[in-house]
Design an enzyme around this catalytic site. Structure first.
Site, short mmCIF file in Angstrom:
data_model
loop_
_atom_site.label_atom_id
_atom_site.label_comp_id
_atom_site.label_asym_id
_atom_site.label_seq_id
_atom_site.Cartn_x
_atom_site.Cartn_y
_atom_site.Cartn_z
N TRP A 179 41.88 57.39 45.78
CA TRP A 179 41.01 57.98 44.68
C TRP A 179 41.59 58.84 43.70
CZ3 TRP A 179 38.69 55.53 41.26
CH2 TRP A 179 37.31 55.86 40.93
N GLY A 221 30.42 55.20 40.75
CA GLY A 221 30.26 54.09 40.17
C GLY A 221 31.02 53.06 41.19
N LYS A 249 25.05 53.76 49.50
CA LYS A 249 25.43 52.28 49.42
C LYS A 249 26.56 52.09 50.31
CE LYS A 249 29.55 53.43 47.52
NZ LYS A 249 31.05 53.27 47.92
N THR A 295 30.60 47.19 47.08
CA THR A 295 30.75 47.47 48.41
C THR A 295 30.11 46.58 49.29
OG1 THR A 295 29.04 49.14 48.38
CG2 THR A 295 31.26 49.85 48.08
N SER A 334 36.43 46.24 50.44
CA SER A 334 35.69 47.35 50.87
C SER A 334 35.81 47.64 52.31
CB SER A 334 34.05 47.00 50.67
OG SER A 334 33.16 47.81 51.37
N ASN A 392 33.73 50.02 54.13
CA ASN A 392 32.75 50.03 54.89
C ASN A 392 32.29 48.63 55.23
OD1 ASN A 392 31.66 52.81 54.80
ND2 ASN A 392 32.51 52.46 52.66
#
Length: 325
Positions: A11, A129, A184, A241, A247, A249
């Site tokens: 990121w 976001g 989230k 996600t 994703s 997660n």
């Protein structure tokens, strides 16, 4: 603008690329000097394999030199290490932009609250976001939101990052943007468990809908605005996600749903997805605030109390009747 990005993971590197392409003077810092050497050559194969990066930016392994002269500091640091890094910024005059999605366990603080111990609120910004780093680095159209109590500061950050393929909205609800982005990740683990158990689209759609109410309820109890959870950092990031195969997660949850233990998963991936520590923080925060969070509670039980996934689903669905909220 002179911008320093702290953290050269996926990121941090992707956002540094956006900033450099927008004409800012970018310096990348990371504790791993070897990673910085690779990045300076135009690659970050560990986190962004196959993506060509700029070479006309600076990399700096020395922290003080990296932040010296910076007008904006972007923190892309894992939540567990965030406070330690933020404490080294005390007295620095720059705008601070947190792009980390997490909740500190000991205090329940979001990353902006940690930064506000080092700088005034009007210089602390949260950016969040629905955004996977690899897609941002590939210039795939993406939309996110930046939040600051000062709309003027938010406009400055909006201008720094905005590109035709990277649209930035702004908000003054910093806590709402942060709690949406953090919570989230916990729900994405639950969505992955549903996939691992072999459940279908009905299950996941119901899960995501009820989870949004849960996220909003806890966020509002912590000072966030309810309407923020209907935006990019709430439902937008939640959909991404929970449904995407990219994703980490959701993947963690799927492996749990298939019967793998946390110990086995961690053996193959020592750095677990951000939702793992956030589940613990969110569970504690909900208890402190006396807010009912049944989905978060069951994720916590599966991750930290070895609760069987099918029993977690049964207990979740068999709760007493209630009106929809």
């Amino acid at each position: 603008m002179n911008v320093t990005v702290l953290g050269a993971g996926a990121w941090g590197t992707a956002l540094a690329k956006i900033l450099q392409e927008n004409g800012n003077s970018v310096t990348l810092w990371d504790k791993n000097a070897q990673s910085l050497e690779e990045i300076q050559k135009g690659r970050n194969e560990q986190y962004l394999p196959g993506i060509v990066l700029p070479t006309d930016w600076k990399t700096q392994p020395d922290f003080k030199r990296a932040i010296g002269g910076a007008e904006c500091v972007v923190l892309a640091i894992p939540s567990q290490a965030f406070r330690d890094v933020a404490s080294r910024l005390k007295g620095h005059p720059a705008i601070f932009v947190s792009v980390t999605k997490g909740i500190e366990f000991e205090t329940g603080d979001t990353m902006s609250r940690i930064l506000r111990e080092q700088a005034p609120a009007d210089r602390v910004v949260a950016l969040s976001g629905p955004s996977f780093a690899a897609e941002v680095a590939k210039s795939i159209p993406t939309t996110v939101v930046c939040a600051c109590e000062s709309d003027g500061t938010a406009k400055t950050v909006q201008g720094m990052f905005h590109r035709p393929e990277f649209r930035i909205y702004r908000s003054t609800d910093v806590l709402g943007v942060e709690y949406g982005g953090a919570l989230k990740n916990v729900i994405a683990i639950a969505a992955g468990v549903s996939d691992g158990l072999g459940y279908g689209d009905n299950t996941k759609a119901g899960l995501v809908s009820r989870a949004l109410s849960e996220m909003r309820r806890l966020g509002v109890a912590c000072g966030a605005q309810a309407e923020t959870f209907a935006g990019l950092s709430g439902i937008g990031d939640l959909m991404l996600t929970c449904f995407s195969r990219q994703s980490r997660n959701r993947d963690l949850g799927e492996r749990i749903g298939r019967g793998e233990s946390i110990e086995k998963i961690q053996a193959s991936h020592p750095k677990l997805a951000e939702g793992y520590p956030t589940a613990r923080s969110a569970h504690r925060l909900a208890k402190d605030k006396n807010v009912p969070t049944p989905i978060i509670d069951e994720v916590y039980a599966m991750l930290y109390e070895t609760k069987d996934a099918r029993k977690a689903v049964r207990d979740l669905i068999s709760r007493s009747f209630k009106a929809e909220d």
